[in-house]
Design a protein around this motif. Structure first.
Motif, short mmCIF file in Angstrom:
data_model
loop_
_atom_site.label_atom_id
_atom_site.label_comp_id
_atom_site.label_asym_id
_atom_site.label_seq_id
_atom_site.Cartn_x
_atom_site.Cartn_y
_atom_site.Cartn_z
N GLY A 1 0.83 -1.21 0.00
CA GLY A 1 0.00 0.00 0.00
C GLY A 1 0.86 1.25 0.00
N TYR A 2 1.90 1.27 0.85
CA TYR A 2 2.79 2.43 0.90
C TYR A 2 3.56 2.61 -0.41
CZ TYR A 2 2.06 3.23 5.92
OH TYR A 2 1.53 3.52 7.14
N THR A 3 3.93 1.46 -1.02
CA THR A 3 4.66 1.56 -2.30
C THR A 3 3.78 2.24 -3.35
OG1 THR A 3 5.80 -0.49 -1.77
CG2 THR A 3 5.94 0.25 -4.04
N GLY A 4 2.50 1.83 -3.37
CA GLY A 4 1.56 2.45 -4.32
C GLY A 4 1.44 3.94 -4.07
N ALA A 5 1.24 4.31 -2.79
CA ALA A 5 1.10 5.72 -2.44
C ALA A 5 2.37 6.50 -2.80
CB ALA A 5 0.81 5.86 -0.96
N HIS A 6 3.51 5.83 -2.56
CA HIS A 6 4.81 6.44 -2.86
C HIS A 6 4.92 6.78 -4.34
CE1 HIS A 6 8.99 6.84 -1.15
NE2 HIS A 6 9.22 7.03 -2.44
N LEU A 7 4.55 5.79 -5.16
CA LEU A 7 4.62 6.01 -6.61
C LEU A 7 3.67 7.10 -7.06
CD1 LEU A 7 4.97 2.45 -8.19
CD2 LEU A 7 6.58 4.37 -8.33
N LEU A 8 2.48 7.14 -6.44
CA LEU A 8 1.51 8.16 -6.84
C LEU A 8 2.02 9.56 -6.55
CD1 LEU A 8 -2.01 6.70 -5.92
CD2 LEU A 8 -1.03 7.20 -8.18
N GLN A 9 2.91 9.68 -5.56
CA GLN A 9 3.49 11.00 -5.28
C GLN A 9 4.75 11.27 -6.09
OE1 GLN A 9 3.62 11.69 -0.83
NE2 GLN A 9 2.43 9.80 -0.96
N ALA A 10 5.45 10.20 -6.46
CA ALA A 10 6.73 10.40 -7.17
C ALA A 10 6.55 10.59 -8.68
CB ALA A 10 7.67 9.23 -6.90
N LEU A 11 5.66 9.79 -9.27
CA LEU A 11 5.58 9.82 -10.73
C LEU A 11 5.07 11.15 -11.30
CD1 LEU A 11 4.51 6.14 -11.58
CD2 LEU A 11 6.80 7.18 -11.54
N PRO A 12 4.01 11.76 -10.71
CA PRO A 12 3.57 13.04 -11.31
C PRO A 12 4.67 14.11 -11.34
CG PRO A 12 1.90 12.19 -9.82
CD PRO A 12 3.12 11.33 -9.63
N PRO A 13 5.44 14.31 -10.25
CA PRO A 13 6.49 15.33 -10.36
C PRO A 13 7.52 15.01 -11.44
CG PRO A 13 6.16 14.73 -8.06
CD PRO A 13 5.36 13.78 -8.88
N GLY B 1 14.35 -1.15 8.16
CA GLY B 1 15.09 -1.78 7.04
C GLY B 1 14.20 -1.92 5.82
N ALA B 2 12.96 -2.37 6.03
CA ALA B 2 12.04 -2.55 4.90
C ALA B 2 11.82 -1.23 4.18
CB ALA B 2 10.72 -3.11 5.40
N GLY B 3 11.71 -0.15 4.94
CA GLY B 3 11.49 1.17 4.33
C GLY B 3 12.66 1.56 3.45
N ILE B 4 13.88 1.32 3.98
CA ILE B 4 15.06 1.72 3.21
C ILE B 4 15.20 0.87 1.95
CG2 ILE B 4 17.59 1.79 3.26
CD1 ILE B 4 17.31 2.47 6.27
N VAL B 5 15.08 -0.46 2.15
CA VAL B 5 15.26 -1.36 1.00
C VAL B 5 14.19 -1.10 -0.07
CG1 VAL B 5 15.19 -3.78 0.27
CG2 VAL B 5 16.43 -3.13 2.34
N ALA B 6 12.93 -0.95 0.38
CA ALA B 6 11.86 -0.75 -0.61
C ALA B 6 12.06 0.54 -1.38
CB ALA B 6 10.50 -0.76 0.09
N THR B 7 12.47 1.61 -0.70
CA THR B 7 12.68 2.88 -1.40
C THR B 7 13.81 2.75 -2.41
OG1 THR B 7 12.03 4.01 0.63
CG2 THR B 7 13.07 5.35 -1.08
N ALA B 8 14.93 2.14 -1.96
CA ALA B 8 16.07 1.98 -2.87
C ALA B 8 15.70 1.11 -4.06
CB ALA B 8 17.26 1.38 -2.11
N ALA B 9 14.95 0.01 -3.77
CA ALA B 9 14.57 -0.89 -4.86
C ALA B 9 13.69 -0.16 -5.87
CB ALA B 9 13.83 -2.10 -4.30
N LEU B 10 12.76 0.66 -5.37
CA LEU B 10 11.87 1.40 -6.26
C LEU B 10 12.68 2.35 -7.16
CD1 LEU B 10 8.82 1.39 -6.55
CD2 LEU B 10 8.72 3.38 -5.05
N ALA B 11 13.66 3.01 -6.53
CA ALA B 11 14.49 3.96 -7.29
C ALA B 11 15.29 3.22 -8.36
CB ALA B 11 15.42 4.72 -6.34
N LEU B 12 15.90 2.10 -7.97
CA LEU B 12 16.73 1.37 -8.93
C LEU B 12 15.90 0.80 -10.08
CD1 LEU B 12 19.21 -0.49 -6.55
CD2 LEU B 12 19.66 1.45 -8.08
N LEU B 13 14.71 0.30 -9.70
CA LEU B 13 13.85 -0.28 -10.73
C LEU B 13 13.42 0.79 -11.74
CD1 LEU B 13 12.51 -3.11 -11.18
CD2 LEU B 13 10.43 -2.09 -10.24
N THR B 14 13.01 1.95 -11.20
CA THR B 14 12.60 3.04 -12.09
C THR B 14 13.74 3.44 -13.01
OG1 THR B 14 11.23 3.83 -10.29
CG2 THR B 14 11.55 5.34 -12.13
N ASP B 15 14.94 3.52 -12.42
CA ASP B 15 16.11 3.91 -13.22
C ASP B 15 16.35 2.89 -14.33
OD1 ASP B 15 18.30 5.72 -13.63
OD2 ASP B 15 19.59 4.06 -13.00
#
Ligand SMILES: Nc1ncnc2c1ncn2[C@@H]1O[C@H](COP(=O)(O)OP(=O)(O)OP(=O)(O)O)[C@@H](O)[C@H]1O
Ligand SMILES: [Mg+2]
Lengths: 296, 216
Positions: free
Chosen positions: B13-25, B180-194
């Motif tokens: 759920g947080y990953t989805g919310a995170h993306l919804l805030q990151a992708l529009p900018p 740890g989950a917060g850090i790993v998930a954020t980094a993974a999201l960034a790397l995947l997007t890249d």
């Protein structure tokens, strides 16, 4: 027919690139503009396809002022070849050649078919069709440039130092190809160069420019060599240094033509041995010149 | 680890919310940077102005901006809209100078020759100038994407739902796995997007990658 009537070009900032230029270029004629850097050659050429508009005076094509023509349509009707750097780096060889026909609404398939023909005409291996310009040698890029300039079968071909970036051997080969093409196609060509030998080889007439687009002399290569208008022209064509003076020496029973440095330039014969008028026109002699054709 | 397995739905759920805030900018900054960069390049003084403003903009710390923005534009304190607007401003500050460099990197000879071939001005922009600025633009978007994805986490401090909530909550409740989950998930999201952006670049700009291969 292209006409320049008292054309003047002052760029914003005050550079007077062309002072007062008048010249008529006949249809099917190849005219070479030569002059030192900054003498206004590119400016003059770009006034023909309205990349530059004159400050005063008129440029006409078949009597019609280009100022009244739609610039985009005008450019699509005129071939333009410049140094290799002008190819679109993100398009393949084939797509570069089809650019203008496609802009003019020719179907992609028809344009591609024609592009393959043109690749053959300018001596490009068909296997290069899907390469990008950066994957070609300088000489190959230049051939693509020529093919692109011819793609829409324009009556007028503008060439701005097209062979300036390739080595002398390839340049010589490309000049030869252009001469051959011109014998067949008979376009109206305006060819800009700062190489006087190239100008003499390509141009039916040669225009030697001083800074400010002032004409020092206009004439056929023979006329200019036979009677340079002044010291500027004489030094430009190298006549003053004796570089163009050839003399005959009798060696082993044959008349050998020797240049000012004592190097053999060719053998004198009664009639041109091959190739016709174009090859020896510049010297005004009937010599079969050794080493004019590069090894292939 | 068991915390992670028990809370996969929360993380998702947080990953989805995170993306919804990151992708529009990211998307907005890319689209808006193009006209802004073209405008900036049209005048020397504007370009200097834009570069300076961008630098200053980036110097504003993100947390105070997130806090102040609702007061300035009248949104709720916990509205993701604040985050989206603030991050768009940061992304623009990165993207406009890059896009300006990108357009300046396009060879004037190529543009001149495109005009000479008879490209009308709009066609020349879309078919020649934009694609050729592409490699530099892509470089900019990659930096913007990674930095935006990481900045979204700051909203977690204010209670705006995102992967940042995992650290905030993990610290508050002393659950190391959650941090740890917060850090790993954020980094993974960034790397995947890249990685996706790199693949997209390869698909859209094959000429850029084939350039150095097999020359005759
Ligand atoms: N867009 C421009 N704005 C201002 N000045 C210009 C512009 N284009 C050319 N000039 C100036 O006009 C003069 C003639 O330039 P032009 O490019 O026509 O010369 P050229 O004979 O083609 O030179 P080269 O052999 O170096 O290509 C030069 O002094 C040049 O600096
Ligand atoms: Mg020039």
């Amino acid at each position: 027919m292209i006409g320049f009537e008292n054309v003047r070009k002052e760029y914003p900032g005050g550079t007077l690139a062309v002072e007062d230029f008048t010249l008529e270029i006949a249809s099917h004629e190849a005219v070479a503009l030569v002059g030192t850097s900054g003498s206004g050659k590119t400016t003059l050429m770009r006034m023909i396809n309205r990349m530059v508009d004159p400050t005063s005076g008129r440029v006409t094509i078949d009597g019609e002022d280009v100022a009244g023509m739609n610039p985009v349509a005008l450019r699509r009707s005129i071939g333009y070849v410049m140094q290799a750097s002008g190819l679109l780096p993100h398009r393949t060889v084939l797509d570069n050649i089809t650019t203008v026909p496609v802009l003019r609404g020719t179907s992609k398939t028809a344009a591609r078919e024609r592009a393959r023909e043109l690749m053959h005409i300018v001596g490009l291996d068909p296997a290069l069709a899907t390469r990008y310009p950066a994957q070609l040698s300088g000489g190959q890029q230049q051939r693509v440039g020529v093919a692109r300039g011819l793609a829409a079968d324009p009556n007028i071909l503008l060439m701005d130092e097209p062979f300036g970036a390739v080595d002398p051997i390839v340049r010589d080969e490309l000049q030869g190809e252009l001469q051959r093409l011109q014998r067949e196609l008979r376009k109206t060509i305006v060819f800009v160069t700062h190489d006087i030998d190239e100008a003499f080889r390509i141009g039916d007439r040669v225009v030697i420019l001083r800074p400010g687009g002032r004409i020092a002399q206009v004439g056929t290569p023979q006329e200019i060599l036979a009677a340079p208008a002044d010291d500027f022209v004489a030094s430009f064509v190298g006549a003053d240094r004796g570089a163009r003076t050839l003399h005959i020496e009798r060696i082993e029973g044959r008349d050998v033509i020797v240049d000012a440095d004592g190097r053999a330039a060719g053998v004198l014969s009664a009639a041109p041995a091959r190739g016709g008028a174009d090859e020896d026109r510049a010297d005004g002699t009937s010599a079969s010149t050794a080493g004019q054709e590069p090894p292939r | 680890m068991s915390w992670v397995l028990d809370n996969l739905d929360v993380i998702a759920g947080y990953t989805g919310a995170h993306l919804l805030q990151a992708l529009p900018p990211i998307a907005l900054a890319f689209v808006l940077s193009l006209p802004l960069a073209k405008l900036a390049n049209s005048r020397g003084w504007l370009r200097t102005g834009v570069t300076t403003t961008s630098g200053l903009m980036y110097a504003i710390p993100s947390l105070p901006l997130f806090v102040l923005l609702p007061g300035l534009i009248g949104t709720g304190v916990r509205s993701p809209l604040n985050i989206i607007i603030a991050l768009t401003l940061y992304a623009l500050a990165l993207m406009v100078p890059t896009a300006s460099d990108g357009f300046r990197s396009v060879s004037r000879d190529v543009l001149g020759s495109a005009t000479a071939q008879g490209f009308a001005p709009a066609a020349r922009f879309w078919e020649v100038e934009l694609p050729l600025a592409g490699p530099v633009l892509l470089g900019g978007v990659r930096v913007v994407a990674v930095s935006t994805i990481s900045l979204v986490t700051v909203g977690g401090v204010l209670g705006v739902p995102s992967l940042g909530m995992l650290f905030v909550d993990g610290v508050r409740r002393g659950i190391v796995a959650e941090i740890g989950a917060g850090i790993v998930a954020t980094a993974a999201l960034a790397l995947l997007t890249d990685a996706l952006l790199v693949l997209l670049g390869r698909a859209l700009m094959p000429w850029h990658h084939r350039r150095r291969e097999e020359r005759p």
